[in-house]
Design a protein around this motif. Structure first.
Motif, PDB file in Angstrom:
ATOM      1  N   TYR A 139       0.896  -1.174   0.000  1.00 19.81           N
ATOM      2  CA  TYR A 139       0.000   0.000   0.000  1.00 19.81           C
ATOM      3  C   TYR A 139       0.921   1.207   0.000  1.00 19.81           C
ATOM      4  CZ  TYR A 139      -2.312   3.468   3.219  1.00 19.81           C
ATOM      5  OH  TYR A 139      -2.786   4.588   3.861  1.00 19.81           O
ATOM      6  N   LYS A 152      -2.235   7.527  -1.079  1.00 17.19           N
ATOM      7  CA  LYS A 152      -3.672   7.604  -0.770  1.00 17.19           C
ATOM      8  C   LYS A 152      -4.382   8.461  -1.807  1.00 17.19           C
ATOM      9  CE  LYS A 152      -2.315   7.808   4.016  1.00 17.19           C
ATOM     10  NZ  LYS A 152      -2.692   7.890   5.404  1.00 17.19           N
ATOM     11  N   ARG A 195       3.348   7.564   6.621  1.00 16.10           N
ATOM     12  CA  ARG A 195       2.243   8.457   6.234  1.00 16.10           C
ATOM     13  C   ARG A 195       2.770   9.660   5.460  1.00 16.10           C
ATOM     14  NH1 ARG A 195      -2.757   9.576  10.211  1.00 16.10           N
ATOM     15  NH2 ARG A 195      -3.004   7.382   9.665  1.00 16.10           N
TER      16      ARG A 195
END
Ligand code: 2P0
Length: 352
Positions: free
Chosen positions: A55, A58, A230
């Protein structure tokens, strides 16, 4: 015809409106039963997970909606045990591995912000949250995935919500994206979904298992990273031209991994996982300012693995946003791998 500037201003305004319409609190208000009451204490375990298709990036930073689907394997007994207890007082009391965290610490703030989602109807209710990670710190594994997954399950019990596994995965995703995969054991796929509210972006366990599959944790450096995942994925998405190729690569890798698992083809599994990880790192290096998580010892380990593989050992690796490698091999090679990497922590997610 709109000028570029006018077009951009319109697009920004539209996106702001969308953001206002779909923040986490709106989402929860439409979802949580109004009767949800914080009654009981609750405790749950969730495993850590290692992504074979990563992943990275975003499409929505508020709801943690990913640009691509991902696939992981959960690490069995290695993970987080989290207990929540309703307490009197105004602020949450957050404990990690036996140490109380300062309320203004990054960890405590993230935990409290996540609990806020559950207490929209009881904003005054504080909690004591106790998390114990049994992941060896020396392995340098991130614990946000297992931590938020365990916390989600505990909050579900504390508020007596009785959410389904799928709904729990959606919730955990809002705490930390990779946490949606830690709701399950074994191989897990996080389908990216297409909806703006993210209700189709959750993880599902795969039916197949792979007895004898081994994950070896190599410790290179356990210091906290200066740029966390992040921030790293956001920087990459915003500044690396190379990132444009990432969604296509991830989609192709995801289907090759599904094939490798269905056919139990270890060379395919290992090679796709390794190339996927290196491609993700290539996008990081191509960001600005550049992001290079590797240490000299990370590169030395990669070169050692490539040499051993050229000599016939079926050994591959994957890496997350950090300097530590995770080795992938099968039980038949375990002795040979441990001889080359003394002290290796080995997990067999499906047993022997
Ligand atoms: C993964 N990572 O698939 C990838 C590979 C790191 C590299 O998921 O912002 O901590 O909380 O959604 O879940 C780490 O990202 O990020 C991660 P947030 P998260 O395992």
């Amino acid at each position: 015809m709109l000028s570029y500037k006018e077009h951009k201003a319109l697009k920004d305004r539209f996106e702001t409106q969308l953001r206002v319409a779909m923040n986490k609190t709106d989402f929860m208000t439409g979802w949580l039963p109004k009767s949800a009451t914080p009654g009981a204490s609750a405790e749950h375990f969730a495993p850590s997970n290692i992504a074979l298709c990563k992943y990275w990036g975003k499409r929505d930073t508020e709801l943690n909606l990913p640009v691509n689907g991902s696939l992981s394997v959960s690490l069995d007994h290695l993970g987080s045990r989290t207990r929540v207890e309703p307490i009197d007082g105004e602020t949450d009391s957050v404990w990690l591995n036996g140490t109380q965290q300062r309320p203004d610490s990054r960890f405590a703030k993230r935990v409290s912000a996540f609990i806020d989602l559950f207490r929209i109807y009881h904003p005054e209710q504080a909690f004591r949250v106790t998390t114990e990670n049994n992941i060896p710190t020396a392995a340098g594994l991130a614990s946000s995935a297992s931590g938020f997954a365990a916390l989600t399950k505990a909050m579900n019990d504390a508020f007596k919500l009785e959410l389904s596994d799928t709904e729990l995965s959606v919730m955990a995703r809002m705490g930390s994206g990779s946490a949606c995969r830690s709701l399950f054991d074994g191989f897990v796929e996080w389908q990216m979904g297409v909806r703006e509210d993210g209700m189709d972006s959750y993880a599902l366990p795969l039916e197949q298992c792979w007895p004898g599959l081994c994950v070896g944790l190599i410790h290179v450096d356990e210091n906290e990273k200066s740029v966390d995942s992040r921030a790293g994925m956001q920087r990459t998405k915003e500044t690396a031209h190379l990132y444009q190729s990432w969604p296509m690569q991830a989609a192709a890798d995801l289907s090759k991994l599904q094939q490798a698992i269905a056919e139990r083809d270890f060379a395919l599994l290992g090679s796709v996982a390794e190339q996927n990880a290196l491609s993700m790192h290539a996008t990081m290096i191509a960001s600005w300012p550049p992001l290079l998580y590797w240490q000299p010892d990370s590169v030395a380990a990669m070169q050692k693995i490539w040499k051993l593989r050229a000599e016939g050992l079926a050994l591959y690796f994957t890496m997350d946003a950090g300097p530590n490698l995770k080795l992938l091999f099968e039980d038949a090679s375990r002795g040979a791998v441990e001889a080359q990497f003394p002290g290796l922590e080995v997990v067999q997610p499906f047993g022997i």
